[in-house]
Design an enzyme around this catalytic site. Sequence first.
Site, mmCIF file in Angstrom:
data_model
loop_
_atom_site.group_PDB
_atom_site.id
_atom_site.type_symbol
_atom_site.label_atom_id
_atom_site.label_comp_id
_atom_site.label_asym_id
_atom_site.label_seq_id
_atom_site.Cartn_x
_atom_site.Cartn_y
_atom_site.Cartn_z
ATOM 1 N N ASP A 44 -0.101 5.216 1.003
ATOM 2 C CA ASP A 44 -0.319 6.119 2.139
ATOM 3 C C ASP A 44 -0.432 5.338 3.445
ATOM 4 O O ASP A 44 -1.245 4.425 3.571
ATOM 5 C CB ASP A 44 -1.605 6.936 1.936
ATOM 6 C CG ASP A 44 -1.513 7.885 0.761
ATOM 7 O OD1 ASP A 44 -0.526 8.625 0.677
ATOM 8 O OD2 ASP A 44 -2.427 7.877 -0.085
ATOM 9 N N ASP A 50 0.872 -1.169 0.000
ATOM 10 C CA ASP A 50 0.000 0.000 0.000
ATOM 11 C C ASP A 50 0.917 1.230 0.000
ATOM 12 O O ASP A 50 2.121 1.115 0.248
ATOM 13 C CB ASP A 50 -0.883 -0.044 1.253
ATOM 14 C CG ASP A 50 -1.720 1.203 1.433
ATOM 15 O OD1 ASP A 50 -2.338 1.647 0.448
ATOM 16 O OD2 ASP A 50 -1.739 1.738 2.558
ATOM 17 N N ASP A 99 -1.638 -0.852 5.918
ATOM 18 C CA ASP A 99 -2.033 -0.399 7.255
ATOM 19 C C ASP A 99 -3.535 -0.274 7.413
ATOM 20 O O ASP A 99 -4.015 0.192 8.446
ATOM 21 C CB ASP A 99 -1.392 0.967 7.549
ATOM 22 C CG ASP A 99 -2.008 2.074 6.709
ATOM 23 O OD1 ASP A 99 -2.127 1.882 5.479
ATOM 24 O OD2 ASP A 99 -2.378 3.125 7.273
#
Length: 219
Positions: free
Chosen positions: A9, A7, A167
């Site tokens: 960001d 991922d 996250d």
Amino acid sequence: MRLMVFDLDGTLVDSLHDLSDCVGLLLAEYGLPAPSQDAVRSMIGDGVGKLVERALDHANAKDIDRQTAIHRFMEIYGPRVTERSRLFPGTKETLNRLAENSWTLAVCTNKPVAAANNILRTFGILDLFAAVGGGDSFPVRKPDPAHLLGTIALAKGTVARSIMVGDHANDILAARRAGAKSIFARWGYGLPAYADGATAETDRISDIPVIADTLLKDS
């Protein structure tokens, strides 16, 4: 071939300051107060459209056209994508270590692919990735597994030899639904509950190579 899909960001890039600043600038144009940085943190993970919609909902701005606001946000954000954003500590070193250990790397992000490429290029790591699957690269986006599967295909990988690192619950859900292993990035913006269903989790990106080797050692 072993493929590590990241991922963006909250996983590779700490982009909260720039996203929060741009949300504040957008709302200011409508005469609305800026949300706190912590509030913006909770809005990240589902792409620009959802970020803007959540910011407007937070400000109770019911009469503002969402599509117009999203377009304006991108105009504001485009020149500022790396103004205050930074790679998380140890990111570049970890990516290089993975590449040196014969891992192929990719990015799967709900951020528009042009913005993602711009960020990766600015930080000097774009060339490390075999593929970048953005939020507008396919008809769907995370947590839909087709987003991750499409990114894996772009990188010429296979699901059985791929690991998703992220996250957000979207990252873990996409991996689980695609049949891939996953590592939850506890250093990012997500709540601890988002790790539910992850194959592994860690507090530091520098731990990823060792964990990844363990996850795929028998595959």
